[in-house]
Design a protein around this motif. Structure first.
Motif, short mmCIF file in Angstrom:
data_model
loop_
_atom_site.label_atom_id
_atom_site.label_comp_id
_atom_site.label_asym_id
_atom_site.label_seq_id
_atom_site.Cartn_x
_atom_site.Cartn_y
_atom_site.Cartn_z
N ASP A 86 3.40 -7.78 0.01
CA ASP A 86 4.47 -8.16 0.93
C ASP A 86 5.84 -7.82 0.32
O ASP A 86 6.77 -7.43 1.02
CB ASP A 86 4.39 -9.64 1.30
N GLU A 87 5.92 -7.96 -1.00
CA GLU A 87 7.16 -7.64 -1.69
C GLU A 87 7.47 -6.14 -1.55
O GLU A 87 8.59 -5.75 -1.22
CB GLU A 87 7.00 -7.99 -3.17
N ALA A 114 5.06 2.39 6.06
CA ALA A 114 4.50 2.59 7.40
C ALA A 114 3.48 3.72 7.39
O ALA A 114 2.39 3.61 7.96
CB ALA A 114 5.62 2.89 8.38
N ALA A 115 3.81 4.81 6.70
CA ALA A 115 2.90 5.96 6.65
C ALA A 115 1.62 5.61 5.91
O ALA A 115 0.53 6.05 6.29
CB ALA A 115 3.59 7.14 5.99
N LEU A 116 1.76 4.82 4.87
CA LEU A 116 0.56 4.43 4.12
C LEU A 116 -0.36 3.58 4.98
O LEU A 116 -1.59 3.75 4.97
CB LEU A 116 0.96 3.66 2.85
N LYS A 117 0.26 2.66 5.75
CA LYS A 117 -0.57 1.80 6.62
C LYS A 117 -1.28 2.66 7.67
O LYS A 117 -2.43 2.44 7.99
CB LYS A 117 0.31 0.73 7.29
N ALA A 118 -0.54 3.64 8.17
CA ALA A 118 -1.13 4.51 9.20
C ALA A 118 -2.25 5.37 8.63
O ALA A 118 -3.14 5.83 9.33
CB ALA A 118 -0.04 5.39 9.80
N SER A 119 -2.19 5.60 7.31
CA SER A 119 -3.18 6.48 6.70
C SER A 119 -4.53 5.81 6.52
O SER A 119 -5.54 6.46 6.30
CB SER A 119 -2.68 6.95 5.34
N LEU A 133 -0.29 -3.83 3.96
CA LEU A 133 -0.38 -3.05 2.71
C LEU A 133 -1.54 -3.52 1.84
O LEU A 133 -2.03 -2.78 1.00
CB LEU A 133 0.94 -3.16 1.93
N ASP A 134 -1.95 -4.77 2.05
CA ASP A 134 -3.14 -5.25 1.33
C ASP A 134 -4.33 -4.34 1.64
O ASP A 134 -5.11 -3.98 0.76
CB ASP A 134 -3.49 -6.69 1.75
#
Lengths: 359, 370
Positions: A224-225, A248-253, A327-328
């Motif tokens: 979260d940080e 955002a891109a990492l979550k979408a990946s 992100l977790d």
């Protein structure tokens, strides 16, 4: 671009990137340029050929499990440990050839609380201002401004050992900025702090960033940080860079845009396989005590199927929640779930904390 | 230079914020000065000496009178009268009395006939110090009995021995140079050795390793801070110790200056030695563990508590290179003999060279990185 980074190995394929990686935008100036950097302790490779760039005034996050190599990486960039191979240029200076120029350009908040407990806040800042050659005439003004920024003005005469963990961390932040550095390194700045103190540190960093032209590199294992603070995030595991992009891109990946967390009673054999076979489901993790974490591309549809399957099989649903990917999930996706029980060379004997003085 | 001063300022502020540490470095040598000075400097008092008079004659009576005289004056022993030599010897074995004198039958007659009169002394020689003291005292009594013509002079000597009712001061004076030296050693052990390793163990040193301070500046700063703490300790112990031991020379301005020079050189030499020993140590338990070894290895061979001339050759070898030896010799020369600079310049030269060599070795060994 991907060739500049590490390949992730068997579990993830390529390193996802949005095009702002090491060679990303050639027009953007880089505050930090790390190329194929390696750190070995005997046969053990703590950092294995990591490369990335950080642009001016960017907040860059380094994420990774314990023992992944984050602190080793940051210690090489801050001249604390020698580089085995590769290079790192900080503010245009090579960490190996010109370490003093690097030290003058950077502020560092190490993982340990490094302010002297017996000195007051002001004394700590004064000593470090002298070590950084801040001119005597500017010293007081610089310290006054920083104490205001980190909200410690009224405690300036208090001995550090009397401060709470959050206040001591804020003092460390002020100390790292006492010479107005261009680049600020923070190694797990909120580890060990309570949630309120963590939020206070975040707000402080955001506030400082708005007042100063500062590039920040932060390591953390709080997703979260990283999500809240960082413009871009690099995930490190087993000493290698496994992902680098915007949050955002990492979550979408990560395959699946929703996460369903459900707890069941009396699950029959093969229940996990049944969940995996549901439409749009990309992965299922059993977290124990009947709790399952299901990643899916269509949360509504999978939820409906899951409820129907439970009713049909006579399985009682104790709880159920649907949320967007965090992100977790990115972190678990890229680093896996196994514990990182690696043996690394101890830098030093670890002194037990003084009773009652740790956060 | 500013960086060195910043490190010194940091160390000094920490030092004054932890008075317990400062006290600890001073209390140990003072306690040693007081306890050892009194324990080793004294003479045997009120030992119990059995007396078996199997003669009962006039010459035996003279011995009894001599015993009473010792009891009344020197108080080395107190006579305990026995009728039976066997009981007296048993009591010596059991430790009830520390020795027994047996005046055999016919002793008085043999004295008058000049027929080799003898008295016997039975001692518990498992305690050498006690037995040799009793032997000395009895030898002195028999000498006195053999030379009655100088009896008045013997009485006068007894009066002189009463002045020695303050024998502790003599040994405390002897011990004082060692105590001053030891105080500075304890100070560098705590202030120069342990604190930096504790900083390393807590990760505090990471804070200043990321600043632009150079390796040389850091080494000089840490050594200067450690030496300043030792100098302060040395000055305080010199004054307090001199008052305790009754040494007045310290208040002579010329001697005070000589003392200060020697304190500074000793502090610097000790601190650089400690810095060299600890330069690569990471574990903060190490200096604590080796403190006793270093103390024994450096303090005891220095002549601080026992003359070097009494040592075997190998121990003299240690004494010859031990900086303690030169510091103790210097302080003895100034404090006890008022011998002046001519007597201490070799000590000062050795301490200076020692400091230069240890610092020259330690500086390249010091790690500027983690």
């Amino acid at each position: 671009m991907i060739s500049d980074l590490n390949s992730r190995g068997e579990s993830s394929g390529e390193v996802p990137t949005n095009g702002h990686g090491p060679a990303g935008d050639p027009a953007a100036s880089n505050a930090i340029a790390v190329e194929h950097i390696v750190k070995k302790y005997g046969d053990f490779t703590a950092v294995d050929g990591v490369s990335f760039n950080v642009k001016e005034e960017e907040i860059f996050g380094l994420l990774g499990p314990n023992g992944a190599g984050k602190s080793t990486l940051i210690r090489m960039m801050t001249t604390l440990i020698p580089v085995t191979a590769g290079s790192a240029r900080i503010a245009g200076h090579d960490v190996q050839n010109d370490p003093d120029a690097v030290r003058r350009a950077i502020g560092v908040i190490p993982q340990a609380l490094t302010s002297d407990l017996d000195l007051t806040i002001e004394e700590n800042l004064n000593i470090y201002a002298k070590l950084y050659d801040v001119p005597a005439k500017k010293r007081k003004a610089a310290i006054d401004e920083l104490l205001e920024l980190v909200d410690l003005t009224k405690w300036r005469s208090a001995q550090t050992k009397t401060l709470s963990g959050g206040m001591r961390r804020r003092l460390e932040i002020a100390r790292g900025l006492v010479h107005s550095p261009r680049i600020f390194f923070l190694d797990e700045p909120t580890t060990g702090l309570d949630p309120v103190s963590r939020v206070a540190v975040w707000e402080m960093l955001t506030n400082i960033k708005s007042h100063r032209q500062l590039t920040i590199l932060i390591t953390t294992h709080y997703m979260d940080e990283a999500d809240r603070l960082c413009d871009r995030i690099a995930i490190v595991d087993h000493g290698k860079l496994v992902a680098l992009d915007t949050p955002a891109a990492l979550k979408a990946s990560v395959p699946g845009s929703n996460v369903i967390e459900a707890q069941f009673d009396n699950v029959p054999a093969g229940w996990e396989d049944r969940l995996k076979k549901m439409s749009e489901v990309t992965s299922v993790q059993h977290e124990g005590a009947g709790m399952y974490r299901v990643l899916t591309g269509d949360g509504s549809r999978t939820t409906t199927e899951l409820v129907e399957a439970a009713v049909h099989s006579g399985v009682k649903i104790r709880s159920l929640s649907v949320q967007n990917t965090t992100l977790d999930d990115v972190f678990v996706h890229y680093t896996g779930r196994q514990l990182r029980d690696e043996l690394v060379k101890a830098h030093a004997f670890v002194m037990p904390p003084r009773p009652g003085l740790q956060p | 230079m500013n960086h060195i001063l910043a490190i010194v300022e940091r160390e000094m502020r920490k030092f004054f914020r932890s008075p317990a540490l400062m006290m600890a470095s001073m209390v140990f040598p003072l306690v040693q000065l007081i306890v050892l000075g009194n324990a080793f400097g004294g003479k045997i008092r009120d030992a119990k000496l059995g007396l078996v008079d199997q003669d009962g004659g006039t010459q035996a009576l003279k011995i009894r009178e001599a015993f009473d005289s010792v009891r009344a004056n020197m108080r080395t022993f107190e006579p305990v009268y026995y009728n039976d030599p066997k009981t007296a010897m048993d009591d010596v074995r059991n430790g009830k009395i520390q020795g027994a004198v047996i005046i055999p039958p016919q002793y008085s007659r043999r004295v008058y006939e000049q027929d080799q009169p003898r008295i016997a002394l039975v001692v518990d020689n498992s305690d050498n110090f006690m037995s040799s003291t009793l032997e000395d005292e009895l030898t002195s009594i028999t000498n006195a009995l053999n030379q009655p013509t100088i009896e008045p002079r013997i009485l006068q000597q007894t009066v002189l021995q009463i002045v020695e009712l303050y024998p502790y001061i003599e040994y405390m004076k002897y011990l004082l140079p060692g105590s001053i030296t030891l105080a500075m050693f304890v100070s560098v052990m705590i202030g120069g050795g342990m604190l930096y390793i504790d900083d390393k163990a807590r990760g505090v040193h990471e804070g200043y390793l990321v600043t632009p301070i150079t390796k040389t500046e850091l080494v000089f700063g840490l050594n200067a801070a450690g030496a300043i703490k030792a100098i302060m300790t040395g000055v305080v112990i010199t004054v307090i110790g001199s008052l305790l031991a009754g040494v007045g020379t310290v208040f002579n301005p010329a001697i005070a200056v000589q003392l200060l020079i020697l304190i500074v050189l000793t502090s610097v030499a000790f601190n650089t030695m400690m810095f060299l020993l600890m330069v690569r140590v990471e574990d903060p338990l190490v200096p604590r563990a080796i403190f006793g070894i270093l103390n024994t290895l450096l303090f005891f061979p220095s002549g601080a508590i026992y003359p070097i001339q009494a040592f075997p050759k190998w121990l003299r070898g240690i004494a010859a290179v031990d900086p303690f030896t030169f510091a103790v010799h210097g302080f003895k020369s100034i404090l006890l003999k008022e011998a002046g600079m001519t007597a201490i310049w070799p000590d000062m030269l050795y301490l200076s060279i020692f400091a230069l060599i240890t610092l020259s070795i330690a500086t390249p060994l010091f790690k500027r990185t983690l």
